[in-house]
Design an enzyme around this catalytic site. Sequence first.
Site, PDB file in Angstrom:
ATOM      1  N   HIS A 143       0.843  -1.194   0.000  1.00 57.38           N
ATOM      2  CA  HIS A 143       0.000   0.000   0.000  1.00 57.38           C
ATOM      3  C   HIS A 143       0.879   1.246   0.000  1.00 57.38           C
ATOM      4  CE1 HIS A 143      -4.018  -1.853   1.121  1.00 57.38           C
ATOM      5  NE2 HIS A 143      -3.172  -2.868   1.131  1.00 57.38           N
ATOM      6  N   HIS A 218      -5.697 -11.410   5.521  1.00 58.18           N
ATOM      7  CA  HIS A 218      -4.542 -12.234   5.127  1.00 58.18           C
ATOM      8  C   HIS A 218      -3.613 -12.537   6.313  1.00 58.18           C
ATOM      9  CE1 HIS A 218      -2.727  -8.296   4.506  1.00 58.18           C
ATOM     10  NE2 HIS A 218      -3.227  -8.145   3.289  1.00 58.18           N
ATOM     11  N   HIS A 253       3.169 -16.694   0.493  1.00 63.10           N
ATOM     12  CA  HIS A 253       2.803 -15.760   1.554  1.00 63.10           C
ATOM     13  C   HIS A 253       2.901 -16.382   2.946  1.00 63.10           C
ATOM     14  CE1 HIS A 253       1.227 -13.369  -1.768  1.00 63.10           C
ATOM     15  NE2 HIS A 253       1.096 -12.361  -0.930  1.00 63.10           N
ATOM     16  N   ASP A 277      -6.407 -12.840  -2.783  1.00 68.57           N
ATOM     17  CA  ASP A 277      -5.703 -11.553  -2.858  1.00 68.57           C
ATOM     18  C   ASP A 277      -5.207 -11.334  -4.294  1.00 68.57           C
ATOM     19  OD1 ASP A 277      -4.869  -9.124  -1.859  1.00 68.57           O
ATOM     20  OD2 ASP A 277      -3.003  -9.889  -0.995  1.00 68.57           O
ATOM     21  N   LEU A 310       6.019  -8.176  -1.689  1.00 69.18           N
ATOM     22  CA  LEU A 310       4.874  -8.869  -2.266  1.00 69.18           C
ATOM     23  C   LEU A 310       3.730  -7.892  -2.480  1.00 69.18           C
ATOM     24  CD1 LEU A 310       4.891 -12.161  -0.179  1.00 69.18           C
ATOM     25  CD2 LEU A 310       5.205 -11.997  -2.659  1.00 69.18           C
TER      26      LEU A 310
END
Length: 391
Positions: A143, A218, A253, A277, A310
């Site tokens: 983000h 997540h 992940h 995701d 990621l």
Amino acid sequence: MSDRFALTGARIFDGDDWHDNAALVVRDGLVEAIVAVGAVPSGVERIETGGGMLAPGFVDLQVNGGGGVMLNDHPDVASIETICRAHAPFGTTALLPTLITDTPEITAAAVAAGAEAGKQKVPGFLGLHLEGPHLSIARKGAHDPALIRPMLDSDQAMLIATRKTLPVLLTTIAPESVDTVRVSALAEAGIVVSLGHSDTGYAKARAFADAGATMVTHLFNAMSQIGNREPGLAGAAIDTDTLFAGIIADGIHVDPATMAIALRAKQGPAKIFLVTDAMATIGTDMTSFTLNGRTVYRKDGSLRLGDGTLAGADLDMISAVRFVHRIVGLDLSEALRMASFYPAQAIGQSHRLGRFANGTAADIVALSDELDVRGVWIEGDRVFGVGANWV
């Protein structure tokens, strides 16, 4: 296809039990019954599936893109439909297009598009997931930190107003940017509040669960981890019986052993469920795309920014089901529930999604014995496979 038909020739998983030598009867877009093959009512069209299995369609609560489109780049109805179409061949029959942290203008456009998609009854559209902007910069992940900010009164009012226009609204927030009073107000308005992208500690996460948060975004990614003296948000997610938690099952992940430990430890009634995701790459051969003006590269099964961070996942739902079944070692029934019934429960939609019972949506995935998707129906309309109406 007629308004009433029966799917035959496959084992049927109803979300709880398996049925052999049975037929799934659909009427007017809803499941009517599971009956013995010999008990299919006369005059009902029979559709032979050719073996394999029928299971409730998958429910994905975190889908950033698909079919070459990112919701952030094109927050409109056409993009929402493209995303839903892109995920249908992988068994997903209901999803939440997800907006990653962006400007107020982009957020407003996505909200308007979601409301219109709901009015138009776009197949597969379930509502929206607004992931941010009220997160923690310390756990920002991919983000844009320049767009992360605390929640204001106007933001709270916007979310509550948006919930009235959508069947489901999920928002991911961090305790660093939102207080418990706001969480309670959002939950009371029917918004699903998920904790994520946060460095918060165990005790504070539990306080936010008490205030009305019911989910964690997540699990293990972009959050405080389990330590010997501080269990963190990851520990709170596993230890708090009211918190559902999404998990990205791609082997990148989260390590399979970590996933197995969490699944054994999580007692419920809230469960761990699968999310993709997914980004724009799903259903395409593209090797890169942009997110908030930054290039994301597709390589070796992962999606990463130039610095290696990621950025979402190059994952579809049937691949996640295969992973937790074959690699993590879950029973197939549980793997299927993680992709359907548990996410439906997490957003209060298990009365109509994630299982087969009289009156539930005829959202169906036909799988081969090797877990390849052979057909998909959304509300009784075949959208993938031979004879699909959605092309």
